[in-house]
Every structure is written in structure tokens, then in C-alpha cells.
Design a protein around this motif. Structure first.
Motif, PDB file in Angstrom:
ATOM      1  N   VAL A   1       0.817  -1.217   0.000  1.00  0.00           N
ATOM      2  CA  VAL A   1       0.000   0.000   0.000  1.00  0.00           C
ATOM      3  C   VAL A   1       0.852   1.270   0.000  1.00  0.00           C
ATOM      4  O   VAL A   1       0.342   2.367   0.234  1.00  0.00           O
ATOM      5  CB  VAL A   1      -1.008   0.027   1.178  1.00  0.00           C
ATOM      6  CG1 VAL A   1      -2.068  -1.043   0.982  1.00  0.00           C
ATOM      7  CG2 VAL A   1      -0.318  -0.101   2.518  1.00  0.00           C
ATOM      8  N   GLY A   2       2.158   1.125  -0.276  1.00  0.00           N
ATOM      9  CA  GLY A   2       3.021   2.301  -0.334  1.00  0.00           C
ATOM     10  C   GLY A   2       3.418   2.771   1.056  1.00  0.00           C
ATOM     11  O   GLY A   2       3.288   2.044   2.028  1.00  0.00           O
ATOM     12  N   PRO A   3       3.890   4.010   1.169  1.00  0.00           N
ATOM     13  CA  PRO A   3       4.405   4.512   2.444  1.00  0.00           C
ATOM     14  C   PRO A   3       3.296   4.989   3.391  1.00  0.00           C
ATOM     15  O   PRO A   3       2.884   6.136   3.357  1.00  0.00           O
ATOM     16  CB  PRO A   3       5.317   5.673   2.020  1.00  0.00           C
ATOM     17  CG  PRO A   3       4.718   6.165   0.745  1.00  0.00           C
ATOM     18  CD  PRO A   3       4.133   4.951   0.071  1.00  0.00           C
ATOM     19  N   LEU A   4       2.812   4.091   4.238  1.00  0.00           N
ATOM     20  CA  LEU A   4       1.766   4.424   5.213  1.00  0.00           C
ATOM     21  C   LEU A   4       2.219   4.178   6.647  1.00  0.00           C
ATOM     22  O   LEU A   4       1.380   3.980   7.529  1.00  0.00           O
ATOM     23  CB  LEU A   4       0.484   3.624   4.939  1.00  0.00           C
ATOM     24  CG  LEU A   4      -0.335   4.005   3.720  1.00  0.00           C
ATOM     25  CD1 LEU A   4      -1.588   3.135   3.621  1.00  0.00           C
ATOM     26  CD2 LEU A   4      -0.725   5.476   3.751  1.00  0.00           C
ATOM     27  N   GLY A   5       3.529   4.130   6.880  1.00  0.00           N
ATOM     28  CA  GLY A   5       3.997   3.884   8.244  1.00  0.00           C
ATOM     29  C   GLY A   5       3.488   2.556   8.759  1.00  0.00           C
ATOM     30  O   GLY A   5       3.488   1.559   8.044  1.00  0.00           O
ATOM     31  N   HIS A   6       2.993   2.546   9.999  1.00  0.00           N
ATOM     32  CA  HIS A   6       2.519   1.307  10.618  1.00  0.00           C
ATOM     33  C   HIS A   6       1.027   1.055  10.344  1.00  0.00           C
ATOM     34  O   HIS A   6       0.420   0.194  10.961  1.00  0.00           O
ATOM     35  CB  HIS A   6       2.811   1.334  12.121  1.00  0.00           C
ATOM     36  CG  HIS A   6       2.694   0.015  12.795  1.00  0.00           C
ATOM     37  ND1 HIS A   6       3.286  -1.137  12.302  1.00  0.00           N
ATOM     38  CD2 HIS A   6       2.051  -0.344  13.928  1.00  0.00           C
ATOM     39  CE1 HIS A   6       3.005  -2.147  13.122  1.00  0.00           C
ATOM     40  NE2 HIS A   6       2.260  -1.695  14.104  1.00  0.00           N
ATOM     41  N   ILE A   7       0.483   1.796   9.405  1.00  0.00           N
ATOM     42  CA  ILE A   7      -0.938   1.651   8.999  1.00  0.00           C
ATOM     43  C   ILE A   7      -1.831   1.704  10.242  1.00  0.00           C
ATOM     44  O   ILE A   7      -2.624   0.805  10.514  1.00  0.00           O
ATOM     45  CB  ILE A   7      -1.180   0.378   8.147  1.00  0.00           C
ATOM     46  CG1 ILE A   7      -0.113   0.231   7.064  1.00  0.00           C
ATOM     47  CG2 ILE A   7      -2.568   0.447   7.502  1.00  0.00           C
ATOM     48  CD1 ILE A   7      -0.236  -1.038   6.219  1.00  0.00           C
ATOM     49  N   ASN A   8      -1.660   2.766  10.994  1.00  0.00           N
ATOM     50  CA  ASN A   8      -2.425   2.967  12.222  1.00  0.00           C
ATOM     51  C   ASN A   8      -2.876   4.419  12.307  1.00  0.00           C
ATOM     52  O   ASN A   8      -2.767   5.163  11.333  1.00  0.00           O
ATOM     53  CB  ASN A   8      -1.592   2.550  13.438  1.00  0.00           C
ATOM     54  CG  ASN A   8      -0.291   3.324  13.553  1.00  0.00           C
ATOM     55  OD1 ASN A   8      -0.019   4.266  12.813  1.00  0.00           O
ATOM     56  ND2 ASN A   8       0.533   2.922  14.506  1.00  0.00           N
ATOM     57  N   SER A   9      -3.372   4.843  13.456  1.00  0.00           N
ATOM     58  CA  SER A   9      -3.865   6.222  13.573  1.00  0.00           C
ATOM     59  C   SER A   9      -2.755   7.242  13.350  1.00  0.00           C
ATOM     60  O   SER A   9      -3.011   8.319  12.799  1.00  0.00           O
ATOM     61  CB  SER A   9      -4.559   6.441  14.913  1.00  0.00           C
ATOM     62  OG  SER A   9      -3.721   6.072  15.977  1.00  0.00           O
TER      63      SER A   9
END
Length: 178
Positions: free
Chosen positions: A148-156
Motif C-alpha cells: 500500500v506504499g508509504p503508510l507507516g505502521h498503517i495505524n492512527s
């Protein structure tokens, strides 16, 4: 209509986390309840998931984030109940410092094919799980893999709100299972 069980990671996915927001929007989703989100113990989490699956009217789909991805691999190795599949997001590296200090009983998750369909969603810049580790995990577990690309830890902290792109990925995965 499938039962859907939400499995947060360490800390329990707070108020602004996509898992919590999805639960508020969809009555099919319910969260499993281990004794502690902050000091997780593997055997307690296994018992909590078994209880929640026991309440399901149909084999459920699991929606796991972070530590819960590794937890699902542990649970699957000795599971006595059937699930429809698992949607795995932001798998952490179990040799990382946070992981080992906060959840030592979850170390050394089984590295074998999961006995149910799964989809692993990974970010290219997750601070808790290197992208290559996520790809390798998907391969070992027999999971479909989505970058999903650069979304960090996919959290808030990623600023994604209720993560509509993730919801679309989940709904496509869910549709293939039914």
C-alpha cells in the motif's frame, strides 16, 4: 453473512485507529477481548480468540493488525476451530526491540503456511516491520500480498482515518471467501 473478529495489536487500537472506526461503522465486526492489550500473554490471547470464535454463528474472518498478525500465526499452529480467512495488516518483525520487550511470549511465531486463505497488507516504510520481512511472511504463510506504499505502521499515526482503501481491500478479500 460472515462473522468478523477484530484483533488489534499491542495497546488495543485506540479511538482513532481504523479497526475501531470500522467496528463503529459495521455491526458485523466485534473485537476479541484478551485480559490485557498492554501486557499481552500468548496463552491468554489464544483462549480469548477461541472463546470469540466459539460465539460465531459461521466460521469467522479475522482482521488482525500488527502483533495480532504474528498472534494469528501462533494460534493457527494449534487451532482446533475453523475460520474463513485472515486479513493481516502491518506485520511486525518479531525480533524488533518493541516486540521483544512488550510481548515476549509472542516471539518465534511459526513460519509455516496458514491453514486458511489470508491477505497480508504492508507499508513500504513501517517502522515495526521491514517491507522485505512482510513480503517474506506473506510467502511463507501462503498469503496474498498487497503493497500500500508509504503508510507507516498503517495505524492512527499514519493519518489514514477509517482507511477507505483498506476497507475496499478487505471487502474484495471477504467477497472471495463467501
Amino acid at each position: 453473512m460472515s462473522d468478523i473478529i477484530v484483533l488489534p495489536g499491542l495497546g488495543g487500537s485506540g479511538e482513532d485507529h481504523w479497526q475501531t472506526l470500522w467496528e463503529r461503522q459495521d455491526s458485523r465486526l466485534r473485537r476479541f477481548q484478551p485480559s490485557s492489550w498492554v501486557k499481552p500473554e500468548l496463552l491468554d490471547w489464544i483462549a480469548a480468540l477461541d472463546r470469540e470464535i466459539g460465539r460465531a454463528k459461521t466460521p469467522p474472518i479475522l482482521v488482525g493488525h500488527s502483533l495480532a498478525c504474528q498472534f494469528i500465526a501462533h494460534w493457527a499452529a494449534s487451532a482446533k476451530t475453523k475460520i474463513l480467512g485472515a486479513f493481516l495488516v502491518a506485520v511486525p518483525d518479531p525480533t524488533g526491540d518493541v516486540y521483544l520487550s512488550e510481548a515476549p511470549s509472542f516471539a518465534n511465531p511459526p513460519r509455516q503456511r496458514l491453514p486458511f486463505p489470508s491477505l497480508l497488507v504492508a507499508s513500504t516504510d513501517d517502522p515495526y516491520g521491514p517491507f522485505e520481512y512482510a513480503k517474506e511472511s506473506a510467502s511463507i504463510w501462503g498469503s496474498e500480498f498487497i503493497d500500500v506504499g508509504p503508510l507507516g505502521h498503517i495505524n492512527s499515526a499514519s493519518g489514514i482515518g477509517d482507511w477507505p482503501e483498506g476497507r475496499a481491500l478487505f471487502e474484495r478479500f471477504h467477497a472471495r471467501l463467501d
